[in-house]
Design an enzyme around this catalytic site. Structure first.
Site, PDB file in Angstrom:
ATOM      1  N   HIS A  51     -22.234 -17.650  53.874  1.00  8.65           N
ATOM      2  CA  HIS A  51     -21.528 -17.176  55.060  1.00  8.65           C
ATOM      3  C   HIS A  51     -20.010 -17.278  54.944  1.00  8.65           C
ATOM      4  O   HIS A  51     -19.287 -16.810  55.836  1.00  8.65           O
ATOM      5  CB  HIS A  51     -22.017 -17.915  56.312  1.00  8.65           C
ATOM      6  CG  HIS A  51     -22.092 -17.052  57.526  1.00  8.65           C
ATOM      7  ND1 HIS A  51     -22.852 -17.355  58.630  1.00  8.65           N
ATOM      8  CD2 HIS A  51     -21.491 -15.863  57.818  1.00  8.65           C
ATOM      9  CE1 HIS A  51     -22.706 -16.405  59.550  1.00  8.65           C
ATOM     10  NE2 HIS A  51     -21.883 -15.495  59.081  1.00  8.65           N
TER      11      HIS A  51
ATOM     12  N   ASP B  16     -26.321 -17.741  64.345  1.00  6.64           N
ATOM     13  CA  ASP B  16     -26.380 -18.716  63.260  1.00  6.64           C
ATOM     14  C   ASP B  16     -27.009 -20.006  63.773  1.00  6.64           C
ATOM     15  O   ASP B  16     -26.805 -20.383  64.932  1.00  6.64           O
ATOM     16  CB  ASP B  16     -24.946 -18.996  62.775  1.00  6.64           C
ATOM     17  CG  ASP B  16     -24.867 -19.584  61.382  1.00  6.64           C
ATOM     18  OD1 ASP B  16     -25.736 -20.404  61.029  1.00  6.64           O
ATOM     19  OD2 ASP B  16     -23.928 -19.237  60.642  1.00  6.64           O
TER      20      ASP B  16
ATOM     21  N   HIS C 168     -26.003 -22.719  62.576  1.00  7.77           N
ATOM     22  CA  HIS C 168     -24.896 -23.656  62.396  1.00  7.77           C
ATOM     23  C   HIS C 168     -23.637 -23.131  63.076  1.00  7.77           C
ATOM     24  O   HIS C 168     -23.517 -21.931  63.341  1.00  7.77           O
ATOM     25  CB  HIS C 168     -24.631 -23.863  60.903  1.00  7.77           C
ATOM     26  CG  HIS C 168     -25.853 -24.251  60.128  1.00  7.77           C
ATOM     27  ND1 HIS C 168     -26.712 -23.314  59.581  1.00  7.77           N
ATOM     28  CD2 HIS C 168     -26.365 -25.465  59.831  1.00  7.77           C
ATOM     29  CE1 HIS C 168     -27.705 -23.939  58.967  1.00  7.77           C
ATOM     30  NE2 HIS C 168     -27.523 -25.240  59.113  1.00  7.77           N
TER      31      HIS C 168
ATOM     32  N   ASP D 170     -20.523 -23.543  61.661  1.00  5.46           N
ATOM     33  CA  ASP D 170     -19.649 -23.063  60.584  1.00  5.46           C
ATOM     34  C   ASP D 170     -18.175 -23.176  60.944  1.00  5.46           C
ATOM     35  O   ASP D 170     -17.366 -22.323  60.578  1.00  5.46           O
ATOM     36  CB  ASP D 170     -19.987 -21.603  60.226  1.00  5.46           C
ATOM     37  CG  ASP D 170     -21.298 -21.484  59.477  1.00  5.46           C
ATOM     38  OD1 ASP D 170     -21.886 -22.527  59.133  1.00  5.46           O
ATOM     39  OD2 ASP D 170     -21.746 -20.353  59.238  1.00  5.46           O
TER      40      ASP D 170
ATOM     41  N   HIS E 268     -18.789 -22.492  53.003  1.00  2.90           N
ATOM     42  CA  HIS E 268     -19.637 -21.712  53.910  1.00  2.90           C
ATOM     43  C   HIS E 268     -19.808 -22.399  55.265  1.00  2.90           C
ATOM     44  O   HIS E 268     -20.334 -21.787  56.196  1.00  2.90           O
ATOM     45  CB  HIS E 268     -20.997 -21.389  53.263  1.00  2.90           C
ATOM     46  CG  HIS E 268     -22.007 -22.497  53.303  1.00  2.90           C
ATOM     47  ND1 HIS E 268     -23.365 -22.264  53.371  1.00  2.90           N
ATOM     48  CD2 HIS E 268     -21.879 -23.837  53.254  1.00  2.90           C
ATOM     49  CE1 HIS E 268     -24.018 -23.412  53.375  1.00  2.90           C
ATOM     50  NE2 HIS E 268     -23.144 -24.371  53.301  1.00  2.90           N
TER      51      HIS E 268
ATOM     52  N   ASP F 202     -26.624 -14.649  60.452  1.00  3.68           N
ATOM     53  CA  ASP F 202     -27.092 -15.542  59.393  1.00  3.68           C
ATOM     54  C   ASP F 202     -28.610 -15.650  59.506  1.00  3.68           C
ATOM     55  O   ASP F 202     -29.139 -15.970  60.574  1.00  3.68           O
ATOM     56  CB  ASP F 202     -26.444 -16.918  59.562  1.00  3.68           C
ATOM     57  CG  ASP F 202     -26.660 -17.837  58.375  1.00  3.68           C
ATOM     58  OD1 ASP F 202     -27.786 -17.858  57.837  1.00  3.68           O
ATOM     59  OD2 ASP F 202     -25.720 -18.537  57.987  1.00  3.68           O
TER      60      ASP F 202
ATOM     61  N   ASP G  51     -30.552 -17.852  58.643  1.00  2.00           N
ATOM     62  CA  ASP G  51     -31.095 -19.144  59.047  1.00  2.00           C
ATOM     63  C   ASP G  51     -31.135 -19.302  60.566  1.00  2.00           C
ATOM     64  O   ASP G  51     -31.667 -20.288  61.079  1.00  2.00           O
ATOM     65  CB  ASP G  51     -30.377 -20.305  58.369  1.00  2.00           C
ATOM     66  CG  ASP G  51     -28.914 -20.477  58.788  1.00  2.00           C
ATOM     67  OD1 ASP G  51     -28.556 -20.108  59.915  1.00  2.00           O
ATOM     68  OD2 ASP G  51     -28.137 -21.005  57.972  1.00  2.00           O
TER      69      ASP G  51
ATOM     70  N   GLU H  96     -26.818 -15.047  53.840  1.00  2.00           N
ATOM     71  CA  GLU H  96     -27.578 -16.242  53.471  1.00  2.00           C
ATOM     72  C   GLU H  96     -29.028 -15.958  53.051  1.00  2.00           C
ATOM     73  O   GLU H  96     -29.880 -16.831  53.162  1.00  2.00           O
ATOM     74  CB  GLU H  96     -27.545 -17.293  54.598  1.00  2.00           C
ATOM     75  CG  GLU H  96     -26.156 -17.834  54.899  1.00  2.00           C
ATOM     76  CD  GLU H  96     -25.683 -18.960  53.972  1.00  2.00           C
ATOM     77  OE1 GLU H  96     -26.486 -19.411  53.137  1.00  2.00           O
ATOM     78  OE2 GLU H  96     -24.512 -19.362  54.091  1.00  2.00           O
TER      79      GLU H  96
END
Length: 304
Positions: free
Chosen positions: A94, A120, A122, A124, A137, A224, A226, A269
């Protein structure tokens, strides 16, 4: 009506992540036939660029490699924008978002700021001062907001490619105190996963869309993989349990690229080394097919 051509741009970077396997995600999707799947008579789709980061080992080398890569990726995105195409960046970790959205912000700067929906697991939003791993990332959101490493935040010679009020993060469920504190201090709208589960991903995306289009000249989506539940998308470097269901994501993203002001899309990702039965590759095809105009091809033809 002739739709914008989809300019697929492979962001071959894994140097920003602890697990570098997602560097080969774009190439794996290319070999699987992503462009052919997305192409329509009224909307061409093709690979316009494959941008690869140089190898790196130490934390300093990785940051330098990502910074150099970001500049070259930004050039590829800029070329697509100048042609009048819709850039669709396929990562890669990312950290590639720094190049993607810096280019979009630079292109639209005369007309005003841009908005960004960041889906996402996360946040980030680390800086080198808060990151234990020093993995780039985990830093693109902070960099785009103008914080952290100048090599990332200062692309094109100016800071703040995204203003806090024009950023919405959806689906976060794994994060550290330092990055959360930065975003909350800046006033970024974060829809953590409990809110997404309570309201539904579709309702959250509707609100996010309204926010990023308000008082902006353009907007984009960075997704993303994930963010999805690992049951639907196991092939990522950093899976997190209890994510967004694939069907909910497909319903919410349907034809989002047709919405006024959409300047670019980004899907990141994908780590083919961790995929199971091609499940994440198929999810990637389906998400991009849903998000882009003229979504008519059946996903079943990919299963073979």
């Amino acid at each position: 009506m002739q739709d914008k051509a989809l300019a697929l741009i492979g962001a071959e970077v894994g140097e920003g992540a602890s697990d570098p396997g997602c560097k080969w995600g774009a190439r794996a999707l290319r070999e699987r036939g992503l462009a052919e799947f997305l192409a329509r008579p009224e909307r061409p789709a093709g690979w316009s660029s494959m941008v690869r980061a140089r190898s790196a080992q130490s934390a300093a080398e990785r940051l330098d490699a990502v910074a150099a890569f970001s500049s070259r990726l930004a050039q590829a995105v800029t070329r697509a924008l100048r042609r009048g195409d819709l850039p669709v960046v396929i990562g890669g970790d990312h950290s590639c978002a720094v190049g993607t959205w810096s280019a979009v912000a630079q292109a639209h700067r005369p007309g005003g700021p841009i908005g960004l929906i960041w889906v996402d697991a996360h946040l980030d939003a680390h800086t080198p001062a808060t990151s234990h791993t020093q993995a780039p990332h985990g830093m693109p959101v902070a960099a785009l907001l103008g914080h952290g490493a100048s090599a990332l935040a200062g692309l094109y010679g100016w800071l703040g490619k995204i203003r806090p009020e024009h950023l919405v993060i959806v689906g976060a469920r794994s994060y550290e105190a330092g990055e959360k504190a930065l975003l909350e201090r800046l006033g970024v709208r974060i829809m953590y996963m409990p809110e997404v589960q309570r309201r539904g991903f579709g309702a959250c995306m509707e609100e996010a869309m309204q926010r990023v289009r308000r008082a902006t000249s353009a907007w984009g989506l960075s997704f993303d993989l994930d963010a999805l539940d690992p049951v639907d998308a196991p092939g990522t470097g950093t899976p997190v349990e209890s994510g967004i269901g694939l069907q909910a994501a497909l319903d919410a993203l349907r034809d989002c690229a047709r919405q006024p002001g959409c300047a670019a899309l980004e899907l990141v990702e994908y780590n083919p080394a961790h995929d199971v039965d091609g499940r994440t590759a198929l999810a990637s095809f389906a998400l991009l097919d849903a998000a882009t105009p003229s979504s008519t091809a059946p996903l079943q033809r990919l299963v073979a």
